[in-house]
Enzyme design. Structure first.
Site, PDB file in Angstrom:
ATOM      1  N   ASN A  90       0.741  -1.273   0.191  1.00 59.54           N
ATOM      2  CA  ASN A  90       0.088   0.214   0.118  1.00 59.54           C
ATOM      3  C   ASN A  90       0.888   1.208  -0.128  1.00 59.54           C
ATOM      4  O   ASN A  90       0.437   2.227  -0.422  1.00 59.54           O
ATOM      5  CB  ASN A  90      -1.045  -0.091   1.237  1.00 59.54           C
ATOM      6  CG  ASN A  90      -1.601   1.534   1.574  1.00 59.54           C
ATOM      7  OD1 ASN A  90      -2.671   1.895   0.890  1.00 59.54           O
ATOM      8  ND2 ASN A  90      -0.936   2.013   2.619  1.00 59.54           N
ATOM      9  N   TYR A 155       3.534   9.852 -11.342  1.00 60.75           N
ATOM     10  CA  TYR A 155       2.453   9.059 -10.212  1.00 60.75           C
ATOM     11  C   TYR A 155       1.425   8.169 -11.134  1.00 60.75           C
ATOM     12  O   TYR A 155       1.516   6.761 -10.899  1.00 60.75           O
ATOM     13  CB  TYR A 155       1.566  10.026  -9.505  1.00 60.75           C
ATOM     14  CG  TYR A 155       0.808   9.357  -8.358  1.00 60.75           C
ATOM     15  CD1 TYR A 155       1.303   8.476  -7.424  1.00 60.75           C
ATOM     16  CD2 TYR A 155      -0.669   9.394  -8.880  1.00 60.75           C
ATOM     17  CE1 TYR A 155       0.086   8.023  -6.446  1.00 60.75           C
ATOM     18  CE2 TYR A 155      -1.551   8.815  -7.750  1.00 60.75           C
ATOM     19  CZ  TYR A 155      -1.215   8.292  -6.699  1.00 60.75           C
ATOM     20  OH  TYR A 155      -1.996   7.415  -5.814  1.00 60.75           O
ATOM     21  N   LYS A 159       1.329   3.679 -11.575  1.00 55.95           N
ATOM     22  CA  LYS A 159       0.077   2.793 -10.931  1.00 55.95           C
ATOM     23  C   LYS A 159      -0.426   2.225 -12.263  1.00 55.95           C
ATOM     24  O   LYS A 159      -0.834   1.069 -12.067  1.00 55.95           O
ATOM     25  CB  LYS A 159      -1.046   4.006 -10.575  1.00 55.95           C
ATOM     26  CG  LYS A 159      -0.528   4.612  -9.186  1.00 55.95           C
ATOM     27  CD  LYS A 159      -0.490   3.690  -8.070  1.00 55.95           C
ATOM     28  CE  LYS A 159      -0.451   4.454  -6.693  1.00 55.95           C
ATOM     29  NZ  LYS A 159      -0.128   3.525  -5.583  1.00 55.95           N
TER      30      LYS A 159
HETATM   31  P1  NAD Z   1      -0.484   8.698   3.067  1.00 56.50           P
HETATM   32  O1  NAD Z   1       0.445   9.691   2.619  1.00 56.50           O
HETATM   33  O2  NAD Z   1      -1.631   9.174   4.300  1.00 56.50           O
HETATM   34  O3  NAD Z   1       0.155   7.297   3.687  1.00 56.50           O
HETATM   35  C1  NAD Z   1       1.251   6.637   2.870  1.00 56.50           C
HETATM   36  C2  NAD Z   1       2.017   5.563   3.606  1.00 56.50           C
HETATM   37  O4  NAD Z   1       2.850   5.361   3.061  1.00 56.50           O
HETATM   38  C3  NAD Z   1       2.453   6.083   5.133  1.00 56.50           C
HETATM   39  O5  NAD Z   1       2.184   4.983   6.005  1.00 56.50           O
HETATM   40  C4  NAD Z   1       4.055   6.065   4.983  1.00 56.50           C
HETATM   41  O6  NAD Z   1       4.681   5.689   5.947  1.00 56.50           O
HETATM   42  C5  NAD Z   1       4.272   5.149   3.759  1.00 56.50           C
HETATM   43  N1  NAD Z   1       5.294   5.596   2.998  1.00 56.50           N
HETATM   44  C6  NAD Z   1       5.671   6.544   2.422  1.00 56.50           C
HETATM   45  N2  NAD Z   1       6.945   6.663   1.989  1.00 56.50           N
HETATM   46  C7  NAD Z   1       7.372   5.550   2.360  1.00 56.50           C
HETATM   47  C8  NAD Z   1       8.668   4.794   2.115  1.00 56.50           C
HETATM   48  N3  NAD Z   1       9.679   5.560   1.339  1.00 56.50           N
HETATM   49  N4  NAD Z   1       8.791   3.550   2.630  1.00 56.50           N
HETATM   50  C9  NAD Z   1       8.021   2.961   3.055  1.00 56.50           C
HETATM   51  N5  NAD Z   1       6.864   3.499   3.653  1.00 56.50           N
HETATM   52  C10 NAD Z   1       6.558   4.744   2.888  1.00 56.50           C
HETATM   53  O7  NAD Z   1      -1.136   8.072   1.871  1.00 56.50           O
HETATM   54  P2  NAD Z   1      -2.493   7.409   1.373  1.00 56.50           P
HETATM   55  O8  NAD Z   1      -3.418   8.338   0.952  1.00 56.50           O
HETATM   56  O9  NAD Z   1      -2.974   6.899   2.428  1.00 56.50           O
HETATM   57  O10 NAD Z   1      -1.823   6.410   0.512  1.00 56.50           O
HETATM   58  C11 NAD Z   1      -1.830   5.111   0.448  1.00 56.50           C
HETATM   59  C12 NAD Z   1      -1.727   4.394  -0.818  1.00 56.50           C
HETATM   60  O11 NAD Z   1      -3.208   4.729  -1.608  1.00 56.50           O
HETATM   61  C13 NAD Z   1      -0.690   4.982  -1.833  1.00 56.50           C
HETATM   62  O12 NAD Z   1      -0.172   3.880  -2.717  1.00 56.50           O
HETATM   63  C14 NAD Z   1      -1.584   5.988  -2.704  1.00 56.50           C
HETATM   64  O13 NAD Z   1      -1.017   6.063  -4.061  1.00 56.50           O
HETATM   65  C15 NAD Z   1      -2.775   5.344  -2.730  1.00 56.50           C
HETATM   66  N6  NAD Z   1      -3.969   6.124  -3.119  1.00 56.50           N
HETATM   67  C16 NAD Z   1      -4.354   7.223  -2.424  1.00 56.50           C
HETATM   68  C17 NAD Z   1      -5.432   8.062  -2.940  1.00 56.50           C
HETATM   69  C18 NAD Z   1      -5.853   9.302  -1.981  1.00 56.50           C
HETATM   70  O14 NAD Z   1      -6.676  10.056  -2.503  1.00 56.50           O
HETATM   71  N7  NAD Z   1      -5.592   9.493  -0.825  1.00 56.50           N
HETATM   72  C19 NAD Z   1      -5.825   7.882  -4.183  1.00 56.50           C
HETATM   73  C20 NAD Z   1      -5.607   6.880  -4.950  1.00 56.50           C
HETATM   74  C21 NAD Z   1      -4.606   5.915  -4.455  1.00 56.50           C
END
Ligand code: NAD
Length: 247
Positions: A90, A155, A159
């Site tokens: 994730n 990005y 994906k």
């Molecule tokens: P967030 O920024 O709240 O959390 C990101 C998480 O990734 C954190 O736990 C962080 O510790 C971890 N992380 C970041 N860099 C890291 C690294 N170098 N090594 C290890 N861990 C690392 O993000 P989120 O919104 O919860 O996103 C989680 C996933 O969901 C991601 O893959 C993101 O692309 C995807 N996503 C998010 C959204 C959105 O709108 N929030 C939409 C589509 C997809």
């Protein structure tokens, strides 16, 4: 739905990953959450243990850039629990710069975490799952993996690649009873989105047929279903959870 299962969730300290960990624990799994920094891992563990001191949850901060470190961390999970049933890839990062301003090193950084580390974790986890008769690998994709986006090309590129990895690993690992799927969230309220100004968010919400942003729990529910035996014949799927958004 996950009684007796052992799950590892990368990026589990906040946002979508934290919601997945919580949902899995509520449904009887033991969970190991991974984060980028040990202090964030400890804070997340403390919050979860406050919610329910009986939950079986631990945490680690392995470097997702190192295959050796990932393999060692997963091996320690296997030693503790005897198996790994569910690997959730994730952790992810993004940037929204235009091509003209894009730092090529940022492109590499995004690809390395969003794609290469998923390959590394899947490789190490699948070897353990195969020994124990199977498992489930789940990846967090994004709705931009279908549409692209008008800036920040690294990005969506990462994906799209993740979807390719998901579908290919599903075809390769089916014979080992390992299912591989991805969830593609739409715009979801997490820290990643907190940085985006309201004047950008509001027009987005107006284009979403369900009329609201996604919540982390909306996304975690899809992960729960895919991780469970209810999804026993689903593999190679990229499931949108986006309120039918198309931007
Ligand atoms: P967030 O920024 O709240 O959390 C990101 C998480 O990734 C954190 O736990 C962080 O510790 C971890 N992380 C970041 N860099 C890291 C690294 N170098 N090594 C290890 N861990 C690392 O993000 P989120 O919104 O919860 O996103 C989680 C996933 O969901 C991601 O893959 C993101 O692309 C995807 N996503 C998010 C959204 C959105 O709108 N929030 C939409 C589509 C997809």
């Amino acid at each position: 739905m996950l009684k007796g299962k052992v799950a590892v969730v990368t990026g589990g300290t906040r946002g979508i990953g934290y919601a997945i960990v919580k949902k899995f624990l509520e449904n009887g799994a033991s969970a190991v959450l991974w984060g980028s920094r040990q202090e964030n891992v400890d804070r997340a563990l403390e919050r979860l243990r406050q919610d329910n001191p009986d939950w079986q949850v631990t945490g680690m901060a392995p470097d997702l850039g190192s295959y050796e470190e990932i393999a060692r961390a997963l091996d320690s999970v296997k030693k503790k629990y005897g198996k790994i049933d569910i690997m959730v890839n994730n952790a992810g990062i993004s940037a929204r710069d235009s091509l003209y301003d894009y730092n090529p090193e940022d492109f590499d950084r995004i690809m390395d975490l969003n794609v290469n580390s998923v390959f590394r974790c899947s490789k190490a986890a699948a070897a353990i799952m195969r020994e124990h008769g199977g498992g489930v690998i789940l990846n967090t994709s994004s709705m931009v993996s279908f549409y692209g986006q008008p800036a920040g090309s690294g990005y969506p590129a990462s994906k799209f690649a993740l979807n390719g990895l998901t579908k290919s690993l599903a075809r390769e690992l089916g014979r080992d009873h390992i299912r591989v799927n991805a969830v593609a969230p739409g715009v979801t309220r997490t820290d990643m989105m907190e940085a985006v100004p309201r004047e950008v968010i509001e027009p987005i919400v107006r284009t979403i047929p369900l009329g609201r942003l996604g919540e982390a729990e909306d996304i975690a529910n899809a992960f729960l279903f895919l991780a469970s035996d209810m999804a026993s014949y689903i593999t190679g799927a990229i499931i949108p959870v986006d309120g039918a958004a198309m931007t």
